[in-house]
Design a protein around this motif. Structure first.
Motif, short mmCIF file in Angstrom:
data_model
loop_
_atom_site.label_atom_id
_atom_site.label_comp_id
_atom_site.label_asym_id
_atom_site.label_seq_id
_atom_site.Cartn_x
_atom_site.Cartn_y
_atom_site.Cartn_z
N ASP A 168 5.87 3.19 -0.43
CA ASP A 168 5.24 1.87 -0.46
C ASP A 168 5.49 1.17 0.87
O ASP A 168 6.63 1.02 1.29
N VAL A 169 4.40 0.77 1.54
CA VAL A 169 4.49 0.09 2.82
C VAL A 169 3.66 -1.18 2.73
O VAL A 169 2.49 -1.13 2.36
N ASP A 170 4.27 -2.32 3.07
CA ASP A 170 3.55 -3.58 3.12
C ASP A 170 2.94 -3.71 4.51
O ASP A 170 3.65 -3.93 5.49
N THR A 171 1.63 -3.52 4.61
CA THR A 171 0.97 -3.51 5.92
C THR A 171 1.08 -4.85 6.64
O THR A 171 0.91 -4.91 7.85
N ASP A 172 1.39 -5.92 5.91
CA ASP A 172 1.60 -7.22 6.55
C ASP A 172 2.99 -7.33 7.18
O ASP A 172 3.24 -8.22 7.98
N GLN A 173 3.89 -6.41 6.83
CA GLN A 173 5.27 -6.46 7.30
C GLN A 173 5.61 -5.42 8.36
O GLN A 173 6.70 -5.42 8.90
N LEU A 186 -3.67 2.97 7.25
CA LEU A 186 -2.24 3.18 7.38
C LEU A 186 -1.96 4.67 7.52
O LEU A 186 -2.39 5.48 6.72
N ASP A 220 -4.62 0.40 10.22
CA ASP A 220 -5.89 0.40 9.49
C ASP A 220 -6.74 1.58 9.93
O ASP A 220 -7.39 1.49 10.96
N MET A 272 0.85 -1.17 0.00
CA MET A 272 0.00 0.00 0.00
C MET A 272 0.90 1.24 0.00
O MET A 272 1.93 1.28 0.66
N ALA A 273 0.53 2.24 -0.75
CA ALA A 273 1.30 3.48 -0.81
C ALA A 273 0.64 4.54 0.06
O ALA A 273 -0.57 4.71 0.06
#
Length: 66
Positions: A13-18, A42, A40, A1-2
């Motif tokens: 860009d950020v991977d919300t799962d990471q 982000l 949530d 997600m950006a």
């Protein structure tokens, strides 16, 4: 997600799962340190040298302290 850097409007860009809340990231464009304050939705907030950027936090007036 950006998400957009709150300092320079550069997309990040950020991977919300990471990532987790409280984790810090750095904007590659302007170099500012950012804290993940919410997953949530982000949300990133800049961290200043003295700690957290509390620009949006209302300050207590001296008479409110009593």
């Amino acid at each position: 997600m950006a998400v957009v850097c709150p300092e320079c409007d550069n997309p990040i860009d950020v991977d919300t799962d990471q990532v987790e809340e409280g984790e810090t990231l750095q904007c590659e464009e302007c170099g500012v340190d950012l804290e993940v304050v919410s997953i949530d939705p982000l949300e990133l907030a800049p961290i200043d040298e003295a700690g957290y950027d509390d620009e949006d936090t209302p300050r207590m007036r001296e008479e409110d302290d009593e």
